[in-house]
Design a protein around this motif. Structure first.
Motif, short mmCIF file in Angstrom:
data_model
loop_
_atom_site.label_atom_id
_atom_site.label_comp_id
_atom_site.label_asym_id
_atom_site.label_seq_id
_atom_site.Cartn_x
_atom_site.Cartn_y
_atom_site.Cartn_z
N THR A 1 0.88 -0.94 -0.04
CA THR A 1 0.18 -0.19 0.11
C THR A 1 0.77 1.41 0.03
O THR A 1 2.22 1.13 0.23
CB THR A 1 -0.82 0.21 1.39
N GLY A 2 0.28 2.35 -0.13
CA GLY A 2 0.85 3.85 -0.17
C GLY A 2 1.42 3.99 1.37
O GLY A 2 2.49 4.58 1.62
N SER A 3 0.40 3.59 2.35
CA SER A 3 0.93 3.81 3.75
C SER A 3 2.23 3.13 4.03
O SER A 3 3.04 3.68 4.64
CB SER A 3 -0.24 3.30 4.68
N GLU A 4 2.25 1.60 3.60
CA GLU A 4 3.54 1.09 3.61
C GLU A 4 4.74 1.64 3.23
O GLU A 4 5.70 1.76 3.55
CB GLU A 4 3.38 -0.47 3.32
N GLN B 1 0.11 19.04 -1.62
CA GLN B 1 -0.72 18.51 -0.57
C GLN B 1 -1.99 18.61 -0.26
O GLN B 1 -2.47 19.81 -0.41
CB GLN B 1 0.17 19.59 0.67
N ARG B 2 -2.55 17.68 -0.65
CA ARG B 2 -4.09 17.38 -0.80
C ARG B 2 -4.46 18.40 -1.93
O ARG B 2 -4.00 17.97 -3.04
CB ARG B 2 -4.89 17.90 0.42
N ILE B 3 -4.98 19.61 -1.94
CA ILE B 3 -5.19 20.31 -3.00
C ILE B 3 -4.47 21.56 -2.92
O ILE B 3 -4.85 22.86 -3.55
CB ILE B 3 -6.76 20.57 -3.07
N PHE C 1 9.63 12.27 -1.50
CA PHE C 1 8.43 12.79 -1.76
C PHE C 1 7.43 11.70 -1.77
O PHE C 1 7.55 10.65 -2.10
CB PHE C 1 8.49 13.09 -3.21
N ASP C 2 6.11 12.11 -1.05
CA ASP C 2 5.18 11.24 -1.03
C ASP C 2 4.36 11.35 -2.25
O ASP C 2 3.61 12.43 -2.32
CB ASP C 2 4.28 11.44 0.18
N GLU C 3 4.82 10.50 -3.38
CA GLU C 3 3.85 10.60 -4.45
C GLU C 3 2.86 9.36 -4.70
O GLU C 3 2.73 9.13 -5.79
CB GLU C 3 5.14 10.40 -5.64
N GLY D 1 1.80 4.48 -4.44
CA GLY D 1 0.63 3.40 -4.27
C GLY D 1 -0.13 3.81 -5.30
O GLY D 1 0.01 4.31 -6.35
N LYS D 2 -1.48 3.42 -5.24
CA LYS D 2 -2.43 3.84 -6.16
C LYS D 2 -2.42 3.39 -7.53
O LYS D 2 -2.27 2.31 -7.82
CB LYS D 2 -2.82 5.29 -5.96
N ILE D 3 -1.69 4.47 -8.45
CA ILE D 3 -1.74 4.19 -9.91
C ILE D 3 -0.75 2.97 -10.08
O ILE D 3 -0.73 2.24 -11.09
CB ILE D 3 -1.34 5.37 -10.72
#
Ligand SMILES: Cc1ncc(COP(=O)(O)O)c(C=O)c1O
Length: 439
Positions: A123-126, A219-221, A245-247, A273-275
């Motif tokens: 996951t992204g958290s990990e 950061q968020r929006i 960087f948290d991408e 994570g995600k994509i």
């Protein structure tokens, strides 16, 4: 809708029946983060392109987009085919590499500017958790600096000042949840986003203990102001601190090579994570070879070893989903078309807000957007906190009632298969929603 009861019989289930079960079994009758009011909540049956269908057969235009993972919408044919082929070869292996994960690692190495090496997560958290661990192991220092309002996942090191009710007494943050050990928050320093001077002072005071600065490039929006991320790079270099960087959101979203490609700044480590898993359970940390090498099992037993391991790391089905997704993203003009779509949507939404005389903006760039009750784009979390959040929620709930799937107060996404019809319907829904909340 059919379901199977405990004795194996077939049951007809309505949405109300599903919610009765969910109320009994799940806290908040949800999946954790969000619990929508009863008059707007729904249970998803399937996704088709840019839309979702509920179990009671209502359709929604999906701007939640799997929290950003579904850049190609739902059930893109190329992804479905790749996943089906992999599923037939096995859902999961462990302990030894699989061919798809290796292929994906090569793709990431070529696409992500900082990716000398890669280590997979689920996951992204990990991915943010392990990036922080590797940074600590590599530098031998304990502290991480994060920004107020930044979300890096569900683990304890992220759960500081994500949802503050007042600005922090920097660098001391506020803990967002119970269950975090008392000793932990003192290892997480908090600074305001887009405020280089404050960062510079905190780093100067803590440099002997500071392993890394972690930042969501967007950061968020809230978008980085000119020089902010460059300034972080400079501060990190000057103080021998790592830049992460948290991408997890921006990776493959704002550009194929993520924010680092878009903005031309190379971090030491980046979390994904995600994509990267095409919406499947996969994340990774990419970055400098000497740092990622800390996860090499041959270092086990030494103090600079960073343990990285998980049952589903490099899961082949998620890797197949990720690879096939990225292949579509690599197509000519993909991002120009996506960004243009998004620009058209936010322009049209802004026109509606202005016509109704609401003090709100359709904020966003690239394919990220959100309606905020602010006069100008936010500079940092303090601006978001002081915006009219009650009104924003009221508007978002009215959109939901009209078949526009957004989560109240949460940033949203345009996907590659959004149509003009989606946008016309969204603009119409916003028009009606503005009428309702105008008072
Ligand atoms: C910037 C960022 N980092 C980390 C995460 C955590 O990722 P995951 O939910 O896959 O654990 C998220 C999730 O939304 C995120 O937006």
């Amino acid at each position: 809708m059919r379901s199977v009861d405990r004795d194996g019989g077939q049951l007809e289930m309505s949405q109300t029946d599903f919610y009765a079960l969910a109320e009994r079994n799940l806290p908040g009758a949800g999946l954790g983060g969000y619990s929508l009011p009863e008059d707007v909540r729904f249970i998803i049956k399937r996704g088709v392109g840019s839309r979702l269908q509920s179990v009671d057969d209502r359709w929604y235009i999906d701007y939640v987009g799997g929290a950003g993972a579904n850049i190609l919408g739902h059930a893109h044919p190329a992804v479905v085919e790749a996943v089906q082929q992999q599923v037939a070869r096995g859902l999961h292996y462990f302990g030894t590499l699989n061919d798809v994960a290796v292929e994906l690692s090569e793709k990431l190495h070529r696409i992500i500017p900082c990716a000398e090496k890669i280590t997979f997560t689920t996951t992204g958290s990990e991915a943010t958790f392990y990036a922080m661990r590797m940074a600590r192991a590599f530098t031998g220092r304990n502290k991480i600096l994060k920004f107020e309002g930044a979300y890096h996942g569900n683990h304890d090191y992220s759960a500081v000042s994500v949802f503050p009710s007042a600005p922090a007494n920097y660098p001391v943050g506020s803990v967002d949840t119970g269950g975090v050990p008392d000793a932990l928050p003192s290892t997480v320093l908090i600074a305001p986003y887009n405020e280089l001077e404050v960062v510079e002072n905190i780093v100067a005071e803590n440099k002997d203990d500071l392993a890394a600065i972690i930042v969501e490039p967007v950061q968020r929006i809230i978008f980085p102001e000119d020089g902010f991320l460059q300034g972080l790079r400079r501060i990190c270099d000057a103080n021998d601190v790592l830049l992460i960087f948290d991408e997890v959101v921006t990776g493959f979203r704002v550009a194929l090579g993520g924010a680092q490609e878009w903005l031309g700044i190379t971090p030491d480590l980046a979390s994904y994570g995600k994509i990267v898993g095409g919406g499947g359970p996969l994340g990774c940390v990419a970055g400098r070879a000497d740092v990622i090498e800390r996860a090499n099992p041959k270092h086990k037993g030494s103090s600079d070893f960073a343990y990285v391991n998980g049952t589903l790391h490099g899961n082949p089905v998620a890797a197949a989903a990720g690879l096939s997704t990225i292949e579509v993203l690599e197509g000519p003009g993909f991002y120009d078309a996506l960004h243009e779509k998004s620009r058209q949507l936010t322009t049209a939404l802004q026109e509606v807000l202005d016509r109704h005389g609401l003090p709100a903006i359709a904020a966003g760039r690239r394919s990220l957007w959100q309606i905020l009750f602010l006069r100008a784009e936010p500079h940092n979390q303090t601006d978001v906190m002081t915006s009219d959040q009650a009104r924003m929620r009221e508007l978002d709930l009215e959109l939901l009632k009209r078949g526009i799937y957004v989560l109240p107060g949460v940033r949203r996404f345009v996907c590659a298969v959004n149509t003009d019809e989606d946008f016309d319907q969204t603009v119409g829904a916003l028009d009606e929603a503005c009428e309702v909340i105008k008072h």
